[in-house]
Design a protein around this motif. Sequence first.
Motif, short mmCIF file in Angstrom:
data_model
loop_
_atom_site.label_atom_id
_atom_site.label_comp_id
_atom_site.label_asym_id
_atom_site.label_seq_id
_atom_site.Cartn_x
_atom_site.Cartn_y
_atom_site.Cartn_z
N ILE A 87 0.84 -1.19 0.00
CA ILE A 87 0.00 0.00 0.00
C ILE A 87 0.88 1.25 0.00
O ILE A 87 1.79 1.37 0.81
N ARG A 88 0.60 2.14 -0.93
CA ARG A 88 1.32 3.42 -0.99
C ARG A 88 0.30 4.52 -1.23
O ARG A 88 -0.17 4.68 -2.36
N LEU A 89 -0.02 5.24 -0.18
CA LEU A 89 -1.06 6.26 -0.30
C LEU A 89 -0.63 7.39 -1.22
O LEU A 89 -1.46 8.06 -1.84
N ASN A 90 0.67 7.63 -1.29
CA ASN A 90 1.20 8.65 -2.20
C ASN A 90 2.52 8.16 -2.76
O ASN A 90 3.21 7.37 -2.13
N GLN A 91 2.86 8.66 -3.90
CA GLN A 91 4.08 8.23 -4.58
C GLN A 91 5.31 8.49 -3.71
O GLN A 91 6.27 7.74 -3.74
N GLN A 109 4.61 13.59 6.19
CA GLN A 109 4.34 12.94 7.46
C GLN A 109 2.86 12.54 7.58
O GLN A 109 2.53 11.48 8.11
N VAL A 110 2.00 13.40 7.07
CA VAL A 110 0.57 13.11 7.17
C VAL A 110 0.19 11.94 6.28
O VAL A 110 -0.58 11.06 6.67
N TRP A 111 0.73 11.92 5.08
CA TRP A 111 0.46 10.78 4.20
C TRP A 111 0.89 9.49 4.88
O TRP A 111 0.18 8.48 4.84
N ALA A 112 2.07 9.55 5.50
CA ALA A 112 2.58 8.35 6.16
C ALA A 112 1.66 7.91 7.29
O ALA A 112 1.38 6.72 7.45
N GLU A 113 1.17 8.87 8.03
CA GLU A 113 0.26 8.56 9.14
C GLU A 113 -1.03 7.93 8.63
O GLU A 113 -1.51 6.93 9.17
N ALA A 114 -1.57 8.53 7.61
CA ALA A 114 -2.82 8.02 7.05
C ALA A 114 -2.64 6.60 6.53
O ALA A 114 -3.49 5.72 6.72
N GLN A 115 -1.51 6.38 5.86
CA GLN A 115 -1.24 5.05 5.34
C GLN A 115 -1.13 4.04 6.47
O GLN A 115 -1.66 2.93 6.39
N LEU A 116 -0.45 4.45 7.52
CA LEU A 116 -0.31 3.56 8.68
C LEU A 116 -1.68 3.24 9.27
O LEU A 116 -1.96 2.10 9.63
N ALA A 117 -2.52 4.24 9.32
CA ALA A 117 -3.85 4.05 9.91
C ALA A 117 -4.65 3.00 9.14
O ALA A 117 -5.22 2.08 9.73
N VAL A 118 -4.67 3.14 7.82
CA VAL A 118 -5.44 2.18 7.04
C VAL A 118 -4.80 0.80 7.12
O VAL A 118 -5.49 -0.22 7.21
N VAL B 121 -7.34 11.07 9.86
CA VAL B 121 -5.96 11.57 9.83
C VAL B 121 -5.86 12.80 8.91
O VAL B 121 -5.33 13.84 9.30
N LEU B 122 -6.42 12.67 7.73
CA LEU B 122 -6.33 13.78 6.78
C LEU B 122 -7.15 14.98 7.25
O LEU B 122 -6.75 16.13 7.09
#
Lengths: 169, 169
Positions: A87-91, A109-118, B121-122
């Motif tokens: 899973i990669r929420l952003n490139q 950092q936020v993208w990483a957090e969101a990805q971790l959450a999902v 998160v977002l």
Amino acid sequence: MQITRATDYAVRVMIHLAGLPTGTSLRQSELSKATDVSGHFLSKVLQQLVRSRLIRSQRGTGGGYTLAVSATTVSLLDVVEAMEGPIRLNQCLEEGPSCDRKSWCPAHQVWAEAQLAVAQVLGGAAIAKLAAQAGTVSPAQYRRHDEPIWISGIPRKGRGKRIHRSHSP
Amino acid sequence: MQITRATDYAVRVMIHLAGLPTGTSLRQSELSKATDVSGHFLSKVLQQLVRSRLIRSQRGTGGGYTLAVSATTVSLLDVVEAMEGPIRLNQCLEEGPSCDRKSWCPAHQVWAEAQLAVAQVLGGAAIAKLAAQAGTVSPAQYRRHDEPIWISGIPRKGRGKRIHRSHSP
DNA sequence: GTTCAACTAGACCAAAAAGGTCCAATTTGG
DNA sequence: CCAAATTGGACCTTTTTGGTCTAGTTGAAC
């Protein structure tokens, strides 16, 4: 930002298989009916699951697909990643130096957090648990006690020994 | 399951604009340099942001783009949804009766949970906060003190009359 | 060892999305 | 009122997605 149809179908397959007695083998046509997916398309999904070692396939007469992993240890995340890769929420969340803004970009950092959450939510959902829920809500869909599920692959002799599979490569 | 390039670029634009004094107007070429995005492509991104009312545009000489919302109240989620529409982790999470398995499918609940997690998160990441972080980490990227940035967009009459929208059906 | 049920591999296709380019329409400054 | 500065939107190409189909391989049973 959406999982593909193929991934959704793969999840259906895994849950359905997990709801059956351990080692049960199902043909593509049976899985197709159970998951409401066209057989032709499902075959592509099944192939991918086999390549990812989540299920095993057996060719020839009396063949079919079997769960290759413990339904209690494999999660939705595993199925998703088996179908779509990590899973990669952003490139910019790639491993290497994918984005030279990475070091200072505050969004990173936020993208990483969101990805971790999902990933945590999906990783916490074991297939076995879902299968059990499905069994509770609508048993008829998953279990047929009026007739043994494995009957439909057996030629007229009717000896149901297909459950065990001693596949040793 | 990945945000598009355009969305990523839109976030860069919003954060950059939020890091400037309120009301500052920037031309596309300036934004292009600040975000490392080709001007031609960026124009499409900016158009979408304008349509979603997150920024305002002013045509003609001395024109440019301005933040149209409070950076403290708009979040990453707002930007993402402005570019891609409502987040839907799976097709079955649509509003209407999109999937007739919805009522009993045990995976449905997990998809919903995961979607909520990423949305939280977002949604918790305000653009202003991110802009402040960016300013801290690398001020030179966002502020140029050798030359007033706002020089290029301030009309003499100075009032917000520039939102002229000739949208006659 | 022949047969045939079942999976495997891949070509093929249409539609949509993504990513990017280019020119026309508009506005303002002079 | 004209010309330069800008944005707005049409257009194009590539990739992905979702799906169908056919030919081929495998292996168990007879």
